[in-house]
Scaffold this motif. Structure first.
Motif, short mmCIF file in Angstrom:
data_model
loop_
_atom_site.label_atom_id
_atom_site.label_comp_id
_atom_site.label_asym_id
_atom_site.label_seq_id
_atom_site.Cartn_x
_atom_site.Cartn_y
_atom_site.Cartn_z
N CYS A 28 6.55 -8.53 -7.79
CA CYS A 28 6.68 -7.57 -8.73
C CYS A 28 8.09 -7.75 -9.34
N SER A 29 8.23 -7.64 -10.91
CA SER A 29 9.39 -7.93 -11.32
C SER A 29 10.15 -6.63 -11.75
N ALA A 30 11.21 -6.46 -11.87
CA ALA A 30 12.13 -5.34 -12.06
C ALA A 30 12.76 -5.43 -13.59
N ALA A 31 13.11 -4.01 -14.04
CA ALA A 31 13.98 -4.36 -15.26
C ALA A 31 15.41 -4.74 -14.77
N THR A 32 15.83 -5.77 -15.30
CA THR A 32 17.13 -6.36 -14.95
C THR A 32 18.49 -5.68 -15.51
N VAL A 96 9.61 -1.29 -11.05
CA VAL A 96 8.69 -2.25 -11.31
C VAL A 96 8.19 -2.19 -12.85
N VAL A 97 8.24 -3.54 -13.61
CA VAL A 97 8.03 -3.79 -14.87
C VAL A 97 6.59 -4.62 -14.86
N THR A 98 6.53 -5.59 -14.14
CA THR A 98 5.18 -6.50 -13.87
C THR A 98 5.35 -6.64 -12.55
N GLY A 99 3.57 -7.00 -12.14
CA GLY A 99 3.45 -7.65 -10.96
C GLY A 99 3.35 -9.10 -10.66
N PRO A 100 3.06 -9.55 -9.73
CA PRO A 100 3.23 -11.17 -9.45
C PRO A 100 2.29 -11.71 -10.61
N HIS A 101 2.49 -12.86 -11.07
CA HIS A 101 2.00 -13.76 -12.06
C HIS A 101 1.03 -14.60 -11.47
N SER A 102 1.18 -14.66 -10.00
CA SER A 102 0.25 -15.85 -9.34
C SER A 102 -0.99 -15.32 -8.99
N ARG A 103 -1.37 -14.24 -9.33
CA ARG A 103 -2.75 -13.68 -8.92
C ARG A 103 -3.47 -13.15 -10.05
N PRO A 104 -4.80 -13.28 -10.30
CA PRO A 104 -5.45 -13.03 -11.87
C PRO A 104 -5.76 -11.49 -11.76
N GLN A 105 -4.68 -10.83 -11.63
CA GLN A 105 -4.76 -9.29 -11.61
C GLN A 105 -3.64 -8.55 -12.60
N LEU A 106 -4.10 -7.54 -13.05
CA LEU A 106 -3.20 -6.79 -13.89
C LEU A 106 -3.27 -5.30 -13.55
N ALA A 107 -2.42 -4.38 -14.21
CA ALA A 107 -2.65 -2.77 -13.88
C ALA A 107 -2.80 -2.21 -14.92
N ALA A 251 -1.76 -12.23 -16.36
CA ALA A 251 -1.69 -12.14 -14.82
C ALA A 251 -0.26 -11.08 -14.60
N GLY A 252 -0.36 -10.13 -13.92
CA GLY A 252 1.02 -9.43 -13.67
C GLY A 252 1.31 -8.11 -14.56
N SER A 253 0.71 -8.22 -15.83
CA SER A 253 0.85 -7.24 -16.70
C SER A 253 0.78 -5.89 -16.26
N VAL A 254 1.57 -5.02 -16.74
CA VAL A 254 1.41 -3.42 -16.65
C VAL A 254 1.35 -3.14 -17.92
N LEU A 280 -9.35 -12.15 -15.65
CA LEU A 280 -8.35 -11.01 -15.18
C LEU A 280 -9.05 -9.85 -14.46
N HIS A 281 -8.48 -9.21 -13.52
CA HIS A 281 -9.32 -8.12 -12.98
C HIS A 281 -8.16 -6.91 -12.90
N ALA A 282 -8.54 -5.57 -13.41
CA ALA A 282 -7.78 -4.42 -13.36
C ALA A 282 -7.79 -3.85 -12.05
N VAL A 283 -6.64 -3.57 -11.38
CA VAL A 283 -6.36 -2.97 -10.19
C VAL A 283 -5.43 -2.22 -10.30
N THR A 284 -5.09 -1.22 -9.22
CA THR A 284 -4.21 -0.07 -9.27
C THR A 284 -2.70 -0.87 -9.01
N ALA A 285 -1.62 -0.16 -9.41
CA ALA A 285 -0.36 -0.75 -9.53
C ALA A 285 0.09 -0.90 -8.22
N SER A 286 -0.49 -0.22 -7.24
CA SER A 286 -0.20 -0.65 -5.70
C SER A 286 -0.86 -1.98 -5.09
N GLU A 287 -2.21 -2.28 -5.78
CA GLU A 287 -2.73 -3.14 -5.35
C GLU A 287 -2.07 -4.53 -5.91
N LEU A 288 -1.73 -4.43 -7.20
CA LEU A 288 -1.05 -5.37 -7.94
C LEU A 288 0.33 -5.86 -7.20
#
Length: 290
Positions: A28-32, A96-107, A251-254, A280-288
């Protein structure tokens, strides 16, 4: 501590603009950095009229966490519990701004407010396609529609905090901001048994350091921002909302969306179909961020 409404409503209506540099990492990526200047189309946008309404005089803004429930609020029914969410990755940042870019998921995340019939139609559309959403609710909405808390959770979705009255939290004094967060947390706790994992600031894309501090004082260890905003609250039409989401989705978008808009409900099936076509599949932010 009672929120001074008059001071809040006299505060500057101009939003503080923020942005973040999103790292392309596998977590998960943060605001820098600290407070950032944002994209004018997102952070500096005008407050939509339906979100900038003065608080309902009938609500009780001075209720402190831990005090007795108001008459319109109901306790969780016997046997009901808040669905458990997976533990977050150890390196999940505070914001958290984005999730992992390595899985085919987004929130797909939603501002929780509006006509309950429209909100229910949106939840049903998501459930029919196996999508799980994260809904950041406005506490005053739960005062009016307490049944929606259980409806969201019972559909397999996730609940979070989007302040009590959706005012410009960045312009508040620290004690006022903390009260806005705490009041919504209290309502979530009473209705579901949990205040939820995520807090999202009102009238801002990113949290100022002051808002982060107050959220942590209330008990929130993670703030949920977003990297895609299709501006669906401006009601540009279902086709436009769909196009804007699918153009940027990865992948990883919020994604930030709004429950109380018929155009968003109409757009959701096409959005989910388009995401599926992109793998891509929509999951909860916690799952992401698990």
């Amino acid at each position: 501590m009672t929120l001074d409404r008059r001071s809040v409503l006299r505060s500057s209506a101009r939003l503080a603009a923020f942005t973040a540099t999103v790292g392309l990492t596998a977590t998960c990526s943060a605001a820098t950095g600290g407070d950032r200047r944002g994209d004018a189309s997102v952070a500096a946008r005008s407050q939509p009229s339906h979100l900038a309404e003065s608080p309902n005089p009938g609500t009780n803004p001075g209720t402190n966490p831990g005090s007795g429930p108001s008459p319109e609020e109901s306790e969780p029914s016997a046997g009901e519990s808040t669905p458990s969410q997976p533990p977050l990755a150890p390196d999940t940042p505070l914001e958290v701004v984005t999730g992992p870019h390595s899985r085919p998921q987004l929130a797909l995340t939603f501002h929780g407010q509006g006509d309950p019939a429209v909100a229910t139609a949106l939840l049903t559309a998501a459930e029919q396609r196996g999508a799980r959403l994260t809904v950041l609710v406005v506490g005053s909405w739960l005062d009016e529609q307490p049944q929606m808390a259980r409806r969201i959770l019972d559909g397999g979705h996730e609940l979070g905090n989007h302040t009590q009255n959706h005012l410009d939290i960045s312009a508040m004094r620290p004690d006022q901001a903390r009260e806005e967060i705490a009041q919504c947390a209290q309502r979530l706790e009473r209705l579901t048994g949990s205040m939820g994992r995520w807090f999202r600031p009102s009238a801002a894309q990113y949290a100022t350091q002051m808002v982060k501090d107050q959220a942590q004082q209330v008990g929130y260890q993670h703030i949920l921002s977003f990297d895609i905003d299709p501006l669906d609250y401006t009601d540009p039409g279902a086709d436009t909302v769909t196009r804007r989401v699918l153009k940027s989705a990865a992948a990883g978008s919020v994604v930030a969306l709004h429950m109380g808009h018929q155009g968003t409900v109409a757009a959701l099936p096409a959005i989910l179909d388009g995401l599926e076509a992109k793998g891509l599949h929509a999951v909860t932010a916690s799952e992401l961020c698990s």
